[in-house]
Enzyme design. Structure first.
Site, PDB file in Angstrom:
ATOM      1  N   GLY A  53       0.613  -1.089  -0.121  1.00  0.00           N
ATOM      2  CA  GLY A  53       0.161   0.011  -0.047  1.00  0.00           C
ATOM      3  C   GLY A  53       0.879   1.254   0.027  1.00  0.00           C
ATOM      4  N   GLN A  58       2.765   9.997   1.276  1.00  0.00           N
ATOM      5  CA  GLN A  58       4.078   9.323   1.008  1.00  0.00           C
ATOM      6  C   GLN A  58       4.929   9.791  -0.141  1.00  0.00           C
ATOM      7  OE1 GLN A  58       2.257   5.405   2.151  1.00  0.00           O
ATOM      8  NE2 GLN A  58       4.611   5.232   3.060  1.00  0.00           N
ATOM      9  N   CYS A 115       6.449  -0.076   6.905  1.00  0.00           N
ATOM     10  CA  CYS A 115       5.982   0.945   6.291  1.00  0.00           C
ATOM     11  C   CYS A 115       7.053   1.560   5.279  1.00  0.00           C
ATOM     12  CB  CYS A 115       5.594   2.063   7.285  1.00  0.00           C
ATOM     13  SG  CYS A 115       5.135   3.747   6.507  1.00  0.00           S
ATOM     14  N   LEU A 116       6.712   1.925   3.894  1.00  0.00           N
ATOM     15  CA  LEU A 116       7.727   2.414   3.031  1.00  0.00           C
ATOM     16  C   LEU A 116       8.693   3.662   3.625  1.00  0.00           C
ATOM     17  CD1 LEU A 116       6.183   1.569  -0.263  1.00  0.00           C
ATOM     18  CD2 LEU A 116       7.659   0.213   0.797  1.00  0.00           C
ATOM     19  N   HIS A 157      -3.969   0.851   7.805  1.00  0.00           N
ATOM     20  CA  HIS A 157      -2.462   1.592   7.842  1.00  0.00           C
ATOM     21  C   HIS A 157      -2.710   2.663   6.860  1.00  0.00           C
ATOM     22  CE1 HIS A 157       1.793   1.324   7.938  1.00  0.00           C
ATOM     23  NE2 HIS A 157       1.807   1.951   6.688  1.00  0.00           N
ATOM     24  N   GLU A 158      -3.186   2.481   5.620  1.00  0.00           N
ATOM     25  CA  GLU A 158      -2.924   3.588   4.612  1.00  0.00           C
ATOM     26  C   GLU A 158      -4.029   4.617   4.733  1.00  0.00           C
ATOM     27  OE1 GLU A 158      -0.775   3.459   2.726  1.00  0.00           O
ATOM     28  OE2 GLU A 158      -0.115   1.320   3.096  1.00  0.00           O
ATOM     29  N   HIS A 161      -2.633   7.019   7.350  1.00  0.00           N
ATOM     30  CA  HIS A 161      -1.804   7.984   6.715  1.00  0.00           C
ATOM     31  C   HIS A 161      -2.373   9.226   6.146  1.00  0.00           C
ATOM     32  CE1 HIS A 161       2.443   6.466   6.144  1.00  0.00           C
ATOM     33  NE2 HIS A 161       1.830   5.508   5.983  1.00  0.00           N
TER      34      HIS A 161
HETATM   35 ZN    ZN Z   1       2.854   3.452   5.687  1.00  0.00          ZN
END
Ligand code: ZN
Length: 200
Positions: A53, A58, A115-116, A157-158, A161
């Site tokens: 995701g 991000q 997480c990226l 999670h997304e 964000h």
């Molecule tokens: Zn993340």
């Protein structure tokens, strides 16, 4: 025939410490060509980083937009229900969620998350096991579904964000303690990079 999209690009993923990651996303009212381009670039970026995701924050855009694809993960099951009936997850992917509204359902479940924007930092996070989602797709059409397992977790999670909430905010104090030094280092590196680019 002209292609409506410019060439699709892998975008830089912003790391912890970048202020945009703490910004609440603006609602998307019109799905213009720039949004379609951003969606395509976000998928390209997410696949290149082997993520499941990616949120607009991000890649530096504080918008209510996230992309998800759980098909690459074979060892963590996902569940999907459409109109109350269990449905095939793979054929529902890839998933674009615009202006998503997420309602937590079911008992809290612990599961590993990364997480990226936090390379190499993983922790178990407790979240509701399922979620009811209402969102718009990339054509502006409303749709709704229920998700569980990895998909339910990725959506939570997304969408966090999109409100400037990060998975470290959901870690228990013991997990947070374990990654505290890595977090401080990552944040310092990001801030250093930001002030260097401002000085140029
Ligand atoms: Zn993340």
């Amino acid at each position: 025939m002209a292609d409506s999209l410019n060439s699709i690009m892998v975008l830089p993923v912003l790391k912890y410490g970048h202020p945009v990651l703490r910004k609440k996303g603006v609602r998307i009212e019109t799905i213009a060509a720039e949004i379609q381009q951003l969606v395509a670039d976000m998928f390209e970026t997410m696949y290149a980083a082997r993520g499941v995701g990616l949120a607009a924050q991000q890649v530096g855009q504080s918008l209510q937009l996230t992309v998800i694809d759980v098909r690459g993960v074979k060892d963590r099951p996902s569940q999907l229900w459409l109109k109350g009936h269990e449905a095939d997850v793979a054929s529902f992917m890839p998933l674009v969620l615009i202006n998503p509204m997420v309602k937590p359902m079911g008992k809290p479940v612990k599961g590993a998350e990364g997480c990226l924007s936090f390379p190499e930092i993983y922790a178990d996070i407790e979240r509701p096991g399922e979620v009811d989602v209402i969102a718009q797709n990339e054509r502006g059409e409303s749709f709704s579904f229920r998700a569980g397992g990895l998909l339910g977790r990725a959506i939570q999670h997304e969408t966090d964000h999109l409100h400037g909430i990060l998975y470290i905010d959901r870690m228990d104090s013991a997990s947070l303690d374990e990654v505290k030094e890595e977090l401080a280092q990552l944040q310092a590196e990001t801030k250093q990079g930001l002030s260097a680019s401002r000085a140029r």
